[in-house]
Design a protein around this motif. Structure first.
Motif, short mmCIF file in Angstrom:
data_model
loop_
_atom_site.label_atom_id
_atom_site.label_comp_id
_atom_site.label_asym_id
_atom_site.label_seq_id
_atom_site.Cartn_x
_atom_site.Cartn_y
_atom_site.Cartn_z
N GLY A 80 0.84 -1.19 0.00
CA GLY A 80 0.00 0.00 0.00
C GLY A 80 0.88 1.24 0.00
N VAL A 81 0.62 2.16 -0.92
CA VAL A 81 1.42 3.38 -1.06
C VAL A 81 0.51 4.59 -0.91
N ILE A 82 0.83 5.47 0.03
CA ILE A 82 0.06 6.69 0.26
C ILE A 82 1.04 7.87 0.25
N PRO A 83 1.21 8.54 -0.90
CA PRO A 83 2.15 9.65 -0.98
C PRO A 83 1.52 10.97 -0.55
N ALA A 84 2.36 11.97 -0.33
CA ALA A 84 1.90 13.30 0.08
C ALA A 84 1.48 14.11 -1.14
N PHE A 85 0.75 15.20 -0.87
CA PHE A 85 0.13 15.99 -1.94
C PHE A 85 1.11 16.85 -2.69
N ASN A 86 2.26 17.19 -2.12
CA ASN A 86 3.11 18.20 -2.73
C ASN A 86 3.83 17.70 -3.98
N SER A 87 4.19 16.43 -4.02
CA SER A 87 4.85 15.85 -5.21
C SER A 87 4.44 14.39 -5.33
N PRO A 88 3.18 14.10 -5.66
CA PRO A 88 2.72 12.71 -5.64
C PRO A 88 3.42 11.81 -6.64
N MET A 89 3.78 12.33 -7.83
CA MET A 89 4.48 11.48 -8.79
C MET A 89 5.84 11.07 -8.25
N LEU A 90 6.60 12.04 -7.77
CA LEU A 90 7.92 11.74 -7.23
C LEU A 90 7.83 10.87 -5.99
N LEU A 91 7.04 11.32 -5.02
CA LEU A 91 6.97 10.61 -3.74
C LEU A 91 6.32 9.24 -3.89
N GLY A 92 5.32 9.13 -4.76
CA GLY A 92 4.71 7.82 -5.01
C GLY A 92 5.65 6.88 -5.70
N SER A 93 6.42 7.42 -6.65
CA SER A 93 7.35 6.57 -7.41
C SER A 93 8.47 6.02 -6.56
N SER B 273 8.25 4.63 -3.94
CA SER B 273 7.80 3.37 -3.37
C SER B 273 7.29 2.40 -4.44
N LEU B 274 6.42 2.88 -5.32
CA LEU B 274 5.77 1.94 -6.23
C LEU B 274 6.74 1.35 -7.26
N ALA B 275 7.71 2.15 -7.72
CA ALA B 275 8.64 1.63 -8.73
C ALA B 275 9.54 0.52 -8.17
N PRO B 276 10.23 0.73 -7.03
CA PRO B 276 11.02 -0.38 -6.49
C PRO B 276 10.16 -1.55 -6.00
N ALA B 277 8.94 -1.27 -5.56
CA ALA B 277 8.05 -2.36 -5.15
C ALA B 277 7.79 -3.29 -6.33
N ILE B 278 7.50 -2.72 -7.49
CA ILE B 278 7.25 -3.51 -8.69
C ILE B 278 8.53 -4.21 -9.16
N ALA B 279 9.66 -3.51 -9.07
CA ALA B 279 10.93 -4.12 -9.46
C ALA B 279 11.23 -5.36 -8.64
N ALA B 280 10.82 -5.35 -7.38
CA ALA B 280 11.10 -6.48 -6.48
C ALA B 280 10.09 -7.60 -6.59
N GLY B 281 9.04 -7.42 -7.40
CA GLY B 281 8.06 -8.48 -7.58
C GLY B 281 6.80 -8.33 -6.77
N ASN B 282 6.63 -7.19 -6.10
CA ASN B 282 5.39 -6.92 -5.39
C ASN B 282 4.34 -6.35 -6.35
#
Length: 491
Positions: A146-159, A161-170
């Motif tokens: 589960g990824v919950i990023p902040a409002f100020n830079s959601p693309m950067l802050l979300g990425s 977490s979500l990019a390495p999560a996907i890279a690791a097979g999650n």
């Protein structure tokens, strides 16, 4: 006139909210709705988590080359759509287009780095005294993240977490901030275009107290990555604790930007401005406390105040604008009340302040410099998340370090000096996860980032951050057929 609507992204397609309800998203320039986003609830989150859970069973077995290729392609697509992504974030949050466009173009390279991490899931062989025993470790993904990023830079802050999560097979379910949701929705579409299988990345919009709470509370979500304020983090971790699940928290800061007497003052002004007025102060790493040696304080404050008064406020999507409006009424009102309290407590306004509030209609707060601040004042201890600089004087190195560390936060700090020995001493003695020496707000995907104390725990970026997305599994092999001589004794 009807406003454009943005649905959830579940199982690789646009999905209307189960309730049929939508939330308005406001333009900070005029405080008026410009679009609507799906008002997600528990039913929508459940559908997204189900999609992610189902996808995990096959995605975890996909080899690193395919995962890397998809993330690399996604990085390319982010670069191709950088202007569109930047325009969405600039309009939703009021951040100047020059910053968010830089972020989107930068993220293209960052996704290429995260793609390389797919090959970094190394285990190890552990020596054992008995030659017939072989003990090895492998690294396994958690499952649904589960990824919950902040409002100020959601693309950067979300990425982060979500990019390495996907890279690791999650697989991932993202709950974007309700005031800045559009860019992450477009990212999910681009991920599908890049070849990411349906269900691996899902986006559910809505309020944190509803959709966010449901995401953290779903037992199939095995780990949560949250970026935001400390108060919200306490609610998130309490909810996660009910399911005995781990959290990685990147929270706020009250970072000290420290200037010693040997600095070049022209460079120092740029360092101060970069730390606090970039992004209208709406960044967790804002250098909101200016700690300055008393011998140069008057001159540096004079120059910073003069520069603050020249900062160009206006439409964040105009490339000439240097600072846009605040993102939302809650943040704006908090800055107004805390500056008023600081003045009541004896602060002197060197630039900006409540007398300079704009009548442009948006949530504009002027770049503000407050002197006469002591570190026990509320404005020095609480994160304002706005363009307000608190000036604190110090007499020597020990006092500077003591003041810098006297805060509940510990995310970042800046040290400005031409004395290498001093820089080394101070950097090692500061309580913060990131220390910049003679620079500020520098980030890189291979360099770990995170805080201590009330600024959170865990790390993002680099191999340290990547380790957060897998857990080691130990596997023992015995080659001696007669190894078990006593079944009732620990071996």
């Amino acid at each position: 006139m009807s406003l454009p609507r943005t649905n959830h992204w579940i199982q690789g397609r646009d999905t209307a909210p189960e309730s049929g309800d939508y939330l308005p998203t406001l333009d900070p320039m005029n405080r008026q709705p410009w679009a609507q986003i799906a008002a997600g609830d528990e039913a929508d989150v459940r559908a997204a988590v189900t999609a992610a859970d189902d996808a995990f069973r096959s995605w975890r077995r996909v080899g690193p080359t395919q995962r890397a290729n998809i993330l690399w392609k996604l990085g390319d697509l982010i670069g191709e759509h950088a202007e569109e992504l930047a325009d969405l974030e600039s309009r939703d949050a009021g951040k100047v287009i020059r910053e968010v466009l830089t972020q989107q173009n930068m993220l293209s390279t960052w996704y290429h780095y995260y793609a390389s991490l797919a090959y970094q899931l190394d285990g190890r062989q552990i020596p054992h005294d008995k030659a017939s025993l072989l003990a090895v470790t492998v690294r396994e993904p958690y499952g649904v993240i589960g990824v919950i990023p902040a409002f100020n830079s959601p693309m950067l802050l979300g990425s982060l977490s979500l990019a390495p999560a996907i890279a690791a097979g999650n697989t991932v379910v993202v709950k974007p901030p309700e005031v800045n949701s559009q860019s992450l929705h477009l990212l999910a579409k681009l991920a599908t275009e890049a070849g990411l299988p349906d269900g691996v990345l899902n986006v559910v919009h809505g309020y944190g107290a509803v959709a966010g709470d449901a995401l953290v509370g779903d037992p199939r979500v095995r780990k949560v990555f949250f970026t935001g304020g400390a108060d919200s983090a306490r609610l998130v971790t309490a909810r996660a604790a009910q399911g005995l699940k781990q959290c990685v928290l990147e929270l706020g800061g009250k970072s000290a930007n420290i200037f010693f007497q040997d600095v070049d003052l022209d460079r120092a002004v740029d360092g101060v401005v970069t730390g606090i007025f970039a992004a209208a102060g709406q960044t967790c790493i804002a250098g909101s406390r200016l700690l300055v040696h008393e011998s140069i304080a008057d001159e540096l404050v004079h120059r910073v105040a003069a520069r603050a008064r020249t900062i160009r406020l206006g439409d964040p999507r105009d490339p000439r604008t240097e600072m846009g409006p605040m993102s939302q009424a809650k943040i704006y009102d908090g800055v107004v009340s805390r500056v008023a309290k600081a003045v009541e407590q004896g602060a002197a306004v060197e630039a900006g302040g409540l007398d300079r509030l704009s009548d442009q209609g948006g949530w504009f707060f002027p770049p503000t410099v407050l002197s006469g601040i002591t570190n026990d004042m509320d404005v020095a201890q609480n994160e304002l998340f706005g363009p307000v600089l608190s000036v604190i004087r110090f007499g020597d190195e020990d006092e500077a370090v003591a003041i810098a560390n006297d805060t509940p936060f510990g995310l970042a700090a800046g040290v400005w000096t031409d004395d290498f020995r001093r820089a080394h001493r101070v950097a090692r003695n500061l309580d913060a996860g990131t220390i910049w020496v003679n620079t500020y707000r520098s980030l890189h995907p291979a360099t770990p980032f995170g805080g201590i104390k009330d600024s959170g725990h865990g790390r993002e970026n680099g191999l340290d951050g990547f380790a957060e997305f897998t857990q080691p599994k130990a596997i023992w092999f015995e080659s001696d057929e007669n190894a078990i001589s006593d079944p009732f004794s620990l071996r």
